[in-house]
Design an enzyme around this catalytic site. Sequence first.
Site, short mmCIF file in Angstrom:
data_model
loop_
_atom_site.label_atom_id
_atom_site.label_comp_id
_atom_site.label_asym_id
_atom_site.label_seq_id
_atom_site.Cartn_x
_atom_site.Cartn_y
_atom_site.Cartn_z
N ASP A 71 -2.86 -4.96 5.23
CA ASP A 71 -2.30 -3.75 4.62
C ASP A 71 -2.73 -3.56 3.17
O ASP A 71 -1.99 -3.01 2.35
CB ASP A 71 -0.76 -3.76 4.70
CG ASP A 71 -0.27 -3.87 6.12
OD1 ASP A 71 -0.93 -3.31 7.01
OD2 ASP A 71 0.77 -4.51 6.35
N LYS A 85 -7.32 -0.97 3.48
CA LYS A 85 -8.68 -0.96 4.04
C LYS A 85 -9.04 0.40 4.62
O LYS A 85 -10.16 0.88 4.47
CB LYS A 85 -8.80 -2.04 5.14
CG LYS A 85 -8.57 -3.45 4.64
CD LYS A 85 -8.55 -4.45 5.77
CE LYS A 85 -7.37 -4.33 6.71
NZ LYS A 85 -6.07 -4.66 6.12
N GLY A 141 -2.73 -1.39 11.49
CA GLY A 141 -2.37 0.00 11.25
C GLY A 141 -3.06 0.43 9.96
O GLY A 141 -2.78 -0.12 8.90
N HIS A 142 -4.02 1.33 10.09
CA HIS A 142 -4.80 1.76 8.92
C HIS A 142 -4.50 3.23 8.63
O HIS A 142 -4.59 4.07 9.52
CB HIS A 142 -6.30 1.56 9.19
CG HIS A 142 -6.68 0.13 9.42
ND1 HIS A 142 -7.94 -0.28 9.73
CD2 HIS A 142 -5.94 -1.01 9.34
CE1 HIS A 142 -7.97 -1.59 9.85
NE2 HIS A 142 -6.76 -2.06 9.63
N GLN A 147 -6.48 -6.74 9.53
CA GLN A 147 -5.68 -7.88 9.03
C GLN A 147 -6.25 -8.34 7.67
O GLN A 147 -6.84 -7.52 6.99
CB GLN A 147 -5.67 -9.03 10.04
CG GLN A 147 -4.90 -8.75 11.33
CD GLN A 147 -5.66 -7.93 12.33
OE1 GLN A 147 -6.81 -8.19 12.63
NE2 GLN A 147 -5.02 -6.91 12.88
P1 GDP Z 1 -4.64 -1.18 5.76
O1 GDP Z 1 -3.99 -1.80 6.95
O2 GDP Z 1 -5.32 -2.19 4.91
O3 GDP Z 1 -5.55 -0.05 6.12
O4 GDP Z 1 -3.46 -0.57 4.89
P2 GDP Z 1 -2.20 0.30 5.41
O5 GDP Z 1 -2.66 1.67 5.73
O6 GDP Z 1 -1.46 -0.45 6.46
O7 GDP Z 1 -1.27 0.27 4.15
C1 GDP Z 1 -1.66 0.82 2.93
C2 GDP Z 1 -0.65 1.92 2.54
O8 GDP Z 1 -0.81 2.24 1.19
C3 GDP Z 1 -0.88 3.21 3.29
O9 GDP Z 1 0.35 3.85 3.46
C4 GDP Z 1 -1.78 4.01 2.36
O10 GDP Z 1 -1.67 5.42 2.53
C5 GDP Z 1 -1.23 3.60 1.02
N1 GDP Z 1 -2.19 3.57 -0.09
C6 GDP Z 1 -3.51 3.22 -0.05
N2 GDP Z 1 -4.02 3.21 -1.31
C7 GDP Z 1 -3.00 3.56 -2.13
C8 GDP Z 1 -2.90 3.66 -3.55
O11 GDP Z 1 -3.82 3.45 -4.31
N3 GDP Z 1 -1.67 4.01 -4.04
C9 GDP Z 1 -0.59 4.24 -3.25
N4 GDP Z 1 0.56 4.56 -3.83
N5 GDP Z 1 -0.66 4.14 -1.90
C10 GDP Z 1 -1.83 3.78 -1.36
P1 IMO Z 2 -3.85 -4.41 9.11
O1 IMO Z 2 -5.22 -4.27 9.74
C1 IMO Z 2 -0.37 -6.87 8.23
C2 IMO Z 2 0.60 -10.08 11.05
C3 IMO Z 2 1.93 -9.87 11.74
C4 IMO Z 2 2.39 -11.31 11.89
C5 IMO Z 2 1.09 -12.03 12.18
C6 IMO Z 2 0.87 -12.32 13.67
O2 IMO Z 2 -3.02 -3.18 9.19
O3 IMO Z 2 -3.96 -4.97 7.75
P2 IMO Z 2 0.14 -10.68 15.63
O4 IMO Z 2 0.84 -9.50 16.23
O5 IMO Z 2 -1.20 -10.38 15.06
O6 IMO Z 2 0.10 -11.88 16.55
O7 IMO Z 2 1.10 -11.14 14.41
O8 IMO Z 2 0.03 -11.20 11.71
N1 IMO Z 2 -0.35 -8.95 11.15
C7 IMO Z 2 -0.55 -8.05 10.18
N2 IMO Z 2 0.08 -7.89 8.99
N3 IMO Z 2 -1.38 -6.06 8.57
C8 IMO Z 2 -2.03 -6.21 9.75
O9 IMO Z 2 -3.11 -5.48 10.07
C9 IMO Z 2 -1.60 -7.23 10.63
N4 IMO Z 2 -1.99 -7.65 11.86
C10 IMO Z 2 -1.23 -8.71 12.16
O10 IMO Z 2 2.81 -9.11 10.94
O11 IMO Z 2 2.88 -11.80 10.67
MG MG Z 3 -2.12 -1.88 7.88
#
Ligand code: GDP
Ligand code: IMO
Ligand code: MG
Length: 426
Positions: A13, A16, A40-41, A223
């Site tokens: 998270d 990416k 979840g991206h 991840q």
């Molecule tokens: P990922 O799994 O690495 O793609 O990240 P996620 O999408 O799960 O989580 C990142 C969250 O932060 C999302 O809700 C994005 O919309 C938000 N986000 C990304 N960059 C920024 C930033 O620079 N500032 C803020 N406030 N939110 C951001």
């Molecule tokens: P993105 O791509 C954050 C974590 C789960 C748990 C551990 C094992 O959005 O960054 P699993 O279901 O994979 O067997 O769970 O890994 N986990 C993540 N945490 N972002 C993710 O993906 C994750 N994918 C798995 O929360 O702690």
């Molecule tokens: Mg994510």
Amino acid sequence: MGVVLCLGGQWGDEGKGKIVDLLAESAQMVIRSQGGNNAGHTVVVGDHTFKFNLIPAGILHPSTVCVIGNGVVLDPRVLLSELEALEEQGANLDNLVISERAHMIMPYHPVLDRLEEGARGDDRLGTTFRGVGPAYSDKVRRIGFRVGDLQKPAFLEKKLRFVLPLKNQALVRLYDAQPFTVEAILEEYTDYARRLDRFIRDPYPLIQGALAEERRVVLEGAQGTMLDLDLGTYPYVTSSYPSAGGVLAGAGIGPRHVTRTIGVFKAYTTRVGYGPFPTELEGELGEYLRERGGEYGTTTGRARRVGWFDACVARYAVAVNGIDSLALTKLDVLDELETVRICTGYRSKGQPQDHPMANISHLKHLEPEFEELPGWRRSTRGARRREELPSEARAYLDRLSELLGAGVDWVSVGAGRDQTIEPAAW
Ligand code: GDP
Ligand code: IMO
Ligand code: MG
């Protein structure tokens, strides 16, 4: 040009999705190569928020080819609902290719995921319950189902008649749960076969063709390094390899093609699920950062744990992945703080320690050592050039760069596509 790896350097998270969307604009191809719909991206474009679990974030660029690679475990039901949602939002799906080698999540995998977690009791991992661990276990046991099997109904049925009794035995005998029937699974997966057929292919010629022509290919990590099955905080990890080696293997690309490895890091740290987290902040400040950062899981909605930036973790991620460029996200979340802290070292039983170790019980009891820097107490959300950042924010970036030994080339100051300071050239 060549291959650009874009990887998470913490516990997932990191943002990416946002960075990959930016990189995809100039890329011929984006490949998601490992993990499943535990990921979840998020990509925010104007008023639209797109959430991707399996489909590469590059899909929003109509001419970019998007590949779900051999290293992914794919839940067809989830993929189809993601496709439907994207189609409704007007995305072009003609450029999506799913590797016939990718494994599938079967209906018993999420059930087993939940039951296994329950059986662990206090030692549970906090998985996403998406069946990712059980699906990878079956892949390694060579009883997995691959996407290509959807196109071979007789083979699918024969294998199911062998595998399902093994799974039902575990469900019924170990957990007293309901068994599955071959007929019901066949019916369900025959429908998926029909609906996914047009996307299933061998991406080998496409990928090798792009490499031969030295086109830009972006590998979208999922991840993060600290969730890597080997390099992370085992057993509190996922079941795949989010680090550089795993991402390459999951796409079928050799290291010689990599021209840049971008590590995506949040300006602080978050983690979903259980396991060691040396810089975790509990109490009011943690609560404040969680709310300001919107730190609730994209996939499960769970509250993310939050903490200060851990430079020991980040330096380790830089080292094991060969990261040569940093993308720092969510700098704006720190805007109002009076001071910001960076963990620059640990103490373990009084002894200095500079990286996360393998021993989980030692890791759980580390004492982090912090360096404190002045906050900037001004909004960074409107900054589009580095000079527009407050000097204290620039000092924070410089210090991170110094500690990690790589330049901060991308700075994100908001979720929107435009809320980014990008390098002039790269
Ligand atoms: P990922 O799994 O690495 O793609 O990240 P996620 O999408 O799960 O989580 C990142 C969250 O932060 C999302 O809700 C994005 O919309 C938000 N986000 C990304 N960059 C920024 C930033 O620079 N500032 C803020 N406030 N939110 C951001
Ligand atoms: P993105 O791509 C954050 C974590 C789960 C748990 C551990 C094992 O959005 O960054 P699993 O279901 O994979 O067997 O769970 O890994 N986990 C993540 N945490 N972002 C993710 O993906 C994750 N994918 C798995 O929360 O702690
Ligand atoms: Mg994510």
